[in-house]
Design an enzyme around this catalytic site. Structure first.
Site, mmCIF file in Angstrom:
data_model
loop_
_atom_site.group_PDB
_atom_site.id
_atom_site.type_symbol
_atom_site.label_atom_id
_atom_site.label_comp_id
_atom_site.label_asym_id
_atom_site.label_seq_id
_atom_site.Cartn_x
_atom_site.Cartn_y
_atom_site.Cartn_z
ATOM 1 N N GLN A 1 0.810 -1.210 0.000
ATOM 2 C CA GLN A 1 0.000 0.000 0.000
ATOM 3 C C GLN A 1 0.851 1.271 0.000
ATOM 4 O O GLN A 1 0.474 2.285 -0.603
ATOM 5 C CB GLN A 1 -0.941 0.003 1.204
ATOM 6 C CG GLN A 1 -2.103 -0.977 1.072
ATOM 7 C CD GLN A 1 -3.086 -0.847 2.220
ATOM 8 O OE1 GLN A 1 -2.788 -0.226 3.237
ATOM 9 N NE2 GLN A 1 -4.260 -1.444 2.062
ATOM 10 N N GLN B 1 13.308 6.908 -4.257
ATOM 11 C CA GLN B 1 12.933 6.163 -3.052
ATOM 12 C C GLN B 1 12.320 4.815 -3.411
ATOM 13 O O GLN B 1 12.636 3.791 -2.800
ATOM 14 C CB GLN B 1 11.941 6.990 -2.225
ATOM 15 C CG GLN B 1 11.853 6.581 -0.770
ATOM 16 C CD GLN B 1 13.104 6.947 0.023
ATOM 17 O OE1 GLN B 1 13.882 7.788 -0.408
ATOM 18 N NE2 GLN B 1 13.309 6.304 1.157
ATOM 19 N N GLU C 1 14.659 30.042 -15.316
ATOM 20 C CA GLU C 1 13.549 30.912 -15.730
ATOM 21 C C GLU C 1 12.872 31.568 -14.526
ATOM 22 O O GLU C 1 11.649 31.696 -14.471
ATOM 23 C CB GLU C 1 12.522 30.126 -16.554
ATOM 24 C CG GLU C 1 13.036 29.568 -17.847
ATOM 25 C CD GLU C 1 13.285 30.640 -18.896
ATOM 26 O OE1 GLU C 1 12.846 31.787 -18.695
ATOM 27 O OE2 GLU C 1 13.934 30.331 -19.899
#
Length: 380
Positions: free
Chosen positions: A277, A334, A361
């Site tokens: 999960q 990760q 930018e």
């Protein structure tokens, strides 16, 4: 404006080129800090530099929505090539399109849009960043011509550019009103370049310093009229921010694609990590943020297609997409665990590049200020 089918076909063509031709080579030329000339030639042959430049000036005449979509498609594999795709329509070419004389457009814009030559935009300075009104580069009149002195830094394409669009002030006390724009051939005496090596990210792009020491120019070098420089620079960076946002979305999407594939293939203790999960939650959050960033990009592109300068929309898209790219790339490393730092997987390269998106930018802090000012002091 292209039909939905035409846009989809063009995006599919760019996606196929990116996956089949570019992807196998990115890691090698990223490490070498150099864009392969043959890849740029193949992109030229496919017409990928034409962007929003009108067809009668050598461009593809695309609407901004399609233009942003093909830059995103390329950037899922390599956003640095997306930079090259954007320049004729944004930082380098937009001033030539809006302010250039027919001769300037014929000499510089048409071959730029056709991919026959490349250019650079010299805005940022060592002491003033991208604050055009506070620049220290100066120019003086010399008969009918001009003499420029100063320096620009973090200028991209200095290894392949045939010319530089740059800016200088006649009098620093005048602020933005004193700024003018110039088109300078790269081989002009007094103009020298010094590349920066071993950058954190954006490594295939050659960025560095441009020094201007008593650079003498004829009247044909002036872009627009004297005092137009600030408007030219702002128009260029606003369109450049649409490109940055599109590229950031592409980079993030590439990370998500890699994570979905890796999570399904990576098995630990007999279970694919995709079944956990926590992994699913990370993937879901990444997908939602990428979609939101893409919608901001489309909103900005549609505003530009409607004739707006889209100042606030450009700031929102650039700021949010850059932040999303950084968060998504971090989660991608990760999810990959120790393999995230291996050159075998591209998420490590994306992680390095994503940080730079928050700086180019205009830093994301600057864009937060610009967005806030648009709320507190709306333009009338």
């Amino acid at each position: 404006m292209l039909s939905a089918t035409e846009t989809a076909d063009l995006v599919a063509m760019v996606t196929s080129f990116a996956q089949d031709v570019v992807a196998p080579r990115v890691a090698e030329y990223d490490a070498a800090e150099h864009l392969p000339k043959d890849l740029l030639e193949q992109m030229r042959d496919l017409g990928l530099f034409g962007g929003t430049v009108p067809e009668d000036l050598g461009g593809a005449g695309l609407d901004h929505v399609t233009y942003a979509a093909i830059i995103e498609a390329m950037s899922t594999v390599d956003h640095c090539l997306g930079v090259l795709m954007s320049m004729p329509s944004a930082l380098v070419g937009s001033g030539l399109l809006a302010y250039g004389t027919p001769e300037q457009q014929k000499t510089w814009l048409a071959p730029l849009a056709a991919g026959e030559i490349f250019g650079a935009a010299g805005v940022t300075e060592p002491q003033s960043g991208s604050n055009v009104a506070a620049m220290e580069t100066t120019y003086r009149r010399d008969g009918e011509g001009f003499v420029i002195n100063g320096a620009k830094t973090w200028i991209t394409n200095i290894d392949i550019a045939s010319f530089v669009i740059t800016f200088a002030t006649s009098d620093r006390s005048l602020g933005r009103k004193g700024v003018s724009a110039f088109v300078i051939p790269i081989d002009t005496p007094g103009l020298t370049t010094a590349p920066f090596k071993n950058k954190l990210g954006f490594r295939p792009l050659c960025s560095g310093e441009v020094s201007l020491n008593e650079v003498r120019l004829g009247p044909e070098a002036l872009l627009g009229t004297e005092g137009d420089g600030y408007r030219i620079a702002m128009g260029a960076v606003e369109r450049g921010r649409l490109s940055v946002a599109s590229r950031a979305v592409g980079l993030a999407q590439g990370c998500l694609d890699d994570c979905v594939r890796y999570a399904q293939e990576r098995v630990i203790g007999g279970t694919a990590i995709a079944d956990h999960q926590m992994t699913q939650a990370k993937l879901a959050q990444m997908a939602v943020e990428i979609h939101a960033a893409r919608l901001l990009v489309r909103d900005c592109a549609r505003a530009m297609d409607g004739g707006s300068r889209a100042r606030t929309e450009a700031s929102m898209a650039k700021m949010y997409a850059a932040d999303v790219a950084q968060r998504v790339a971090t989660e991608a490393v990760q999810i990959h665990g120790a393999y995230g730092v291996s050159p075998e997987f591209r998420v490590g390269r994306a992680y390095r590049d994503a940080k730079v998106f928050q700086l180019v930018e205009g830093t994301n802090e600057i864009h937060r200020l610009l967005i806030a000012r648009s709320l507190l002091h709306p333009r009338r």
